[in-house]
Design an enzyme around this catalytic site. Structure first.
Site, mmCIF file in Angstrom:
data_model
loop_
_atom_site.group_PDB
_atom_site.id
_atom_site.type_symbol
_atom_site.label_atom_id
_atom_site.label_comp_id
_atom_site.label_asym_id
_atom_site.label_seq_id
_atom_site.Cartn_x
_atom_site.Cartn_y
_atom_site.Cartn_z
ATOM 1 N N LEU A 432 45.349 50.303 48.096
ATOM 2 C CA LEU A 432 45.607 49.772 46.759
ATOM 3 C C LEU A 432 44.882 48.437 46.651
ATOM 4 O O LEU A 432 44.752 47.706 47.644
ATOM 5 C CB LEU A 432 47.109 49.559 46.529
ATOM 6 C CG LEU A 432 48.003 50.796 46.454
ATOM 7 C CD1 LEU A 432 49.454 50.367 46.249
ATOM 8 C CD2 LEU A 432 47.569 51.724 45.334
ATOM 9 N N ASP A 433 44.407 48.106 45.448
ATOM 10 C CA ASP A 433 43.824 46.780 45.235
ATOM 11 C C ASP A 433 44.819 45.712 45.661
ATOM 12 O O ASP A 433 46.039 45.909 45.558
ATOM 13 C CB ASP A 433 43.500 46.568 43.750
ATOM 14 C CG ASP A 433 42.334 47.411 43.287
ATOM 15 O OD1 ASP A 433 41.615 47.934 44.153
ATOM 16 O OD2 ASP A 433 42.155 47.549 42.066
ATOM 17 N N MET A 434 44.314 44.592 46.110
ATOM 18 C CA MET A 434 45.183 43.498 46.530
ATOM 19 C C MET A 434 46.181 43.139 45.427
ATOM 20 O O MET A 434 47.370 42.906 45.682
ATOM 21 C CB MET A 434 44.353 42.262 46.892
ATOM 22 C CG MET A 434 45.188 41.089 47.377
ATOM 23 S SD MET A 434 44.222 39.617 47.738
ATOM 24 C CE MET A 434 43.894 39.044 46.071
ATOM 25 N N THR A 436 47.367 45.018 43.049
ATOM 26 C CA THR A 436 48.229 46.131 42.644
ATOM 27 C C THR A 436 49.395 46.274 43.606
ATOM 28 O O THR A 436 49.228 46.163 44.820
ATOM 29 C CB THR A 436 47.423 47.444 42.614
ATOM 30 O OG1 THR A 436 46.302 47.292 41.746
ATOM 31 C CG2 THR A 436 48.274 48.594 42.118
ATOM 32 N N HIS A 531 38.827 50.045 41.397
ATOM 33 C CA HIS A 531 39.163 49.445 40.097
ATOM 34 C C HIS A 531 39.156 50.455 38.950
ATOM 35 O O HIS A 531 39.007 50.079 37.787
ATOM 36 C CB HIS A 531 38.215 48.289 39.755
ATOM 37 C CG HIS A 531 38.317 47.129 40.677
ATOM 38 N ND1 HIS A 531 37.511 46.014 40.576
ATOM 39 C CD2 HIS A 531 39.131 46.890 41.739
ATOM 40 C CE1 HIS A 531 37.816 45.149 41.532
ATOM 41 N NE2 HIS A 531 38.803 45.668 42.251
#
Length: 586
Positions: A432-434, A436, A531
């Protein structure tokens, strides 16, 4: 001192109640200083009211040939201890590099410095200008020739004919090979029947043996005949194909040679142009763009280097002995087709073109701390929602990395190693994105990691996110977004939409509710691009509404309001279908 020519702009309103910044802005991630916000507001008022020049930013109904533009403000102190600001823009404005009250381009700034120092370079400058113009005209002529050749109807006709001939050749050859197979089968039957008759006839063995030999010879000749016909057929078609290919090669070689010549002349011209960009730092030392970029991975400056707002502003300030205090850049106008730029939003300097330049120029300048080096998740808890011998499900808090970064080691991976010491193998199955938060699948053994990863690769894992968007979505209650994505080479880690080189990215969405002037919805990614959800929400061809708190594609807030809420998959060992749900905190 070099004449400012009205580039130094005093504030219109009083700034007595403002405190000056202690350190200069860290250009690649920042919150604009209040004085920069005030300067930006004054610049925006100027953009709306001025009539000296014209540029279609796409803010009105006329979108033809419209383009937004990045503008910058640089807070400075002049030699009289007055606080004011400089303004600049990236690239060209209304077709020019130097316009009105904005700071000039770097080469023009340097030219004015030489003129002020009374260095007689007029002849050499004129010769360079004439040579540059001649080369540019030659390159433009090559481009025109290329366009003409590439649009040549004969080129299209030959390509079409070549494709047609290859297809027809394949069809004819396939037909003949099928006929050969039928003939071969018939010969096999005739041979077998003759052998059977010979074996059953014992009265005239010598005569039958001679007849059988003659038959076999005839069958062999028929086989050779079929093969020779196939060979002749292939040669006939190949001759036609070769003739067409030869005619096509003549045109394509001409295009290739022109492209090579244009590339060669462009490279020479680009190098000559970059020599005009002598960047200066606080100490007054200069270095060419080519020397600045030599230690970088790309080694040569990208096209447009030195023409962004930040380097132009700082170059002008240093050449006028201004003290630089803070800076900010904002987007004005319509967003580009590929990138996501919000009107009036502030943006950091680009990393690909500006980072090497600004690192050189700002050497020795005390700057704000790089926020990207601060671990804002150190006090946040990684919650384990499920665990057995081979896998776990965790609820990742926002701002925690999935895997260790270049500067920050704290991550889901490192914490799992601490929380579950028995875990072996790669551990992280997906990321997961940092920014998120939400559910992540963790493998505790190598075998489980392999089985779980197969599910993600095969896209059999079902994921659903919940997001809160800036603005009220008024279209249909559900839909699908398909915008191909690729990395923005000059602005990592940002992603852009690109039909040519982008990888397919698909997202379905469903409205949950409206909260004040915001929209809460479900997002279900069918692919897992970097993203993907953030770009699909913010892009004009997507939902055209950034996720609340998206500091890359929208506006920074307390957090990115994106949460991985639910996930369904097969257990890596038992193969049982399992599902997990974790509601968002927003």
């Amino acid at each position: 001192m070099l004449k400012t020519e009205n580039c130094f702009i005093p504030f219109k309103s009083s700034i007595e109640n403002y405190s000056l910044p202690e350190y200069f802005t860290f250009p690649f991630y920042y919150e604009p200083h209040p004085l920069c916000v005030l300067a930006a507001k004054e610049l925006q008022d100027y953009l709306l009211s001025q009539t000296t020049w014209q540029h279609n930013f796409g803010l009105g109904d006329n979108k033809d040939n419209a383009s937004g533009k990045m503008f910058g403000v640089l807070l400075v102190e002049n030699g009289q201890k007055e606080i004011g600001y400089l303004t600049g823009f990236s690239g060209k404005l209304c077709g020019e590099y130097t316009v009105g009250r904005f700071v000039p381009s770097v080469p023009e700034t340097e030219q004015r410095v030489k003129q002020h120092e009374e260095v007689d370079n007029k002849v050499s400058e004129l010769l360079f200008s004439q040579q540059f113009d001649r080369e540019q005209l030659a390159i433009n002529e090559l481009t025109a020739q290329l366009t003409k050749l590439e649009n040549n109807p004969q080129l299209k006709a030959l390509n079409h004919e070549l494709t047609f001939l290859i297809d027809e050749c394949q069809t004819d050859v396939t037909k003949h090979q099928a006929l050969m197979a039928v003939n071969r089968k018939a010969r096999k039957i005739r041979r077998a029947e003759a052998e059977q008759i010979f074996a059953s006839n014992t009265n005239s063995q010598e005569k039958d043996n001679e007849a059988l030999t003659q038959l076999f010879a005839l069958l062999a000749k028929e086989s050779v005949h079929d093969k020779n016909q196939l060979k002749a057929l292939k040669q006939q078609w190949q001759q036609k194909i070769d003739e067409t290919q030869k005619a096509l090669n003549i045109l394509e070689n001409e295009i290739t040679n022109l492209k090579d010549e244009r590339q060669s002349r462009s490279s020479v011209l680009q190098n000559q142009l970059f020599q005009q960009y002598q960047m200066v730092n606080k100490a007054g030392c200069t270095q060419s763009l080519q020397d600045i970029f030599k230690p970088t991975p790309q080694q040569i400056p990208p096209s447009g280097s030195g023409d962004c707002a930040a380097p132009k502003l700082i170059q002008y300030a240093f050449r006028n002995n201004f003290k630089i205090l803070a800076m900010a850049e904002f987007w004005w106008g319509m967003s580009p087709k590929s990138e996501i730029r919000q009107h009036k939003n502030y943006y950091p300097a680009c990393s690909g073109k500006c980072e090497p330049i600004l690192n050189w120029m700002l050497d020795g300048i005390a700057q704000d701390e790089n926020p990207l080096l601060v671990n804002t998740a150190h006090a946040k808890t990684l919650e384990i929602l499920y665990q057995d011998d081979v896998m776990a499900i965790v609820n990742k808090p926002n701002d925690l990395l999935s895997v260790p970064g270049k500067n920050i080691q704290d991550s889901v991976q490192t914490r799992i190693k601490q929380l579950i010491p028995s875990a072996t193998g790669p551990i992280i199955v997906h990321r997961l994105d940092m920014s998120t938060s939400g559910l992540m699948v963790i493998a505790l053994t190598k075998r489980a990691h392999k089985q779980l990863q197969k599910q993600f690769i095969a896209r059999t894992v079902t994921k659903r996110y919940v997001a809160l968007l800036e603005g009220k979505l008024t279209c249909t209650p559900k839909g699908e977004i398909a915008l191909p994505l690729t990395g923005d080479f000059y602005n990592r880690p940002r992603q852009i939409v690109c039909e040519e080189s982008g990888k397919p990215a698909h997202t379905t969405w469903e409205l949950i509710e409206h909260i004040d002037n915001k929209t809460k919805l479900y997002l279900s990614p069918k692919t897992g691009r970097t993203h993907q959800l953030r770009v699909h929400c913010a892009h004009p061809l997507g939902l055209n509404m950034p996720i609340l708190g998206d500091d890359l594609y929208g506006n920074k807030s307390t957090r990115l309001h994106l949460h991985a809420e639910s996930i369904s998959l097969s257990h890596p060992i038992t193969k049982e279908e399992i599902s997990f749900h974790c509601p968002a905190e927003f």
